[in-house]
Design a protein around this motif. Structure first.
Motif, short mmCIF file in Angstrom:
data_model
loop_
_atom_site.label_atom_id
_atom_site.label_comp_id
_atom_site.label_asym_id
_atom_site.label_seq_id
_atom_site.Cartn_x
_atom_site.Cartn_y
_atom_site.Cartn_z
N ARG A 275 22.20 -27.92 66.40
CA ARG A 275 21.54 -27.07 67.25
C ARG A 275 20.05 -27.42 67.68
O ARG A 275 19.68 -27.55 68.95
CB ARG A 275 21.65 -25.45 66.99
N LEU B 148 16.58 -20.49 70.51
CA LEU B 148 18.00 -20.66 69.79
C LEU B 148 18.30 -19.65 69.06
O LEU B 148 19.44 -19.18 69.10
CB LEU B 148 18.05 -21.84 69.03
N TYR C 111 24.36 -24.16 72.40
CA TYR C 111 24.36 -25.69 71.63
C TYR C 111 25.10 -25.48 70.32
O TYR C 111 25.13 -26.11 69.47
CB TYR C 111 22.93 -26.20 71.38
#
Length: 161
Positions: free
Chosen positions: A18, A153, A160
């Motif tokens: 990721r 993230l 992702y």
């Protein structure tokens, strides 16, 4: 010409795949979104992000630089590794030949990422004395970008994945 090299290790609480996808493969979209005070836009002048591609980073107003051109030299999606070279940047052409970046994302024991970076500043003539402030700013920006991508993230766990 001299070379100054800086190695830095970091960690993130996000899987290496990721981090690689966000920080390397989608940086042209994410950097201006996450860091508009630094990046106005990032566009590919040549290619689409694979090795050999050239992207232009346009910096936000108020920065020392207005643009930089970066070539992707090596891109290994299986090993989460990228090597790239900034070969043109306004306001540094009298001091630097190029800046070479290497970044590798590796799995840590806790499901996160260990990130190893190396930055080489290829200096023209006696430009080393003029570089101290520039190096400090470059390292600070890289660290801030890394932490901003990690936070993004963590806040978006399906991104992702």
């Amino acid at each position: 010409m001299g070379v100054l090299r800086f190695d830095k290790d970091g960690s993130a609480a996000v899987a290496p795949s990721r981090m690689f996808k966000a920080f390397i493969l989608d940086s042209h979209n994410l950097f201006p979104e996450l860091f508009p005070q630094a990046f106005k836009s990032v566009v590919y002048e040549q290619g689409d992000g694979e090795a050999g591609s050239v992207k232009i980073m346009y910096f936000a107003e108020g920065n020392k630089h207005t643009y930089a051109k970066q070539r992707i030299d090596v891109l290994d999606k299986e090993k989460f590794y990228c090597k790239s070279t900034v070969f043109e940047e306004d306001n540094m052409l009298d001091i630097l030949e190029s800046i070479v970046y290497e970044i590798k994302f590796e799995a840590s024991g806790d499901g996160g990422t260990n990130c190893k970076t190396a930055t080489e500043f290829h200096i023209k003539g006696d430009g080393e004395s003029k570089l101290e402030e520039e190096l400090k700013g470059s390292v600070e920006l890289g660290t801030a970008l890394f932490k901003a991508v990690e936070a993004h993230l963590l806040a978006n766990p399906d991104l992702y994945a």
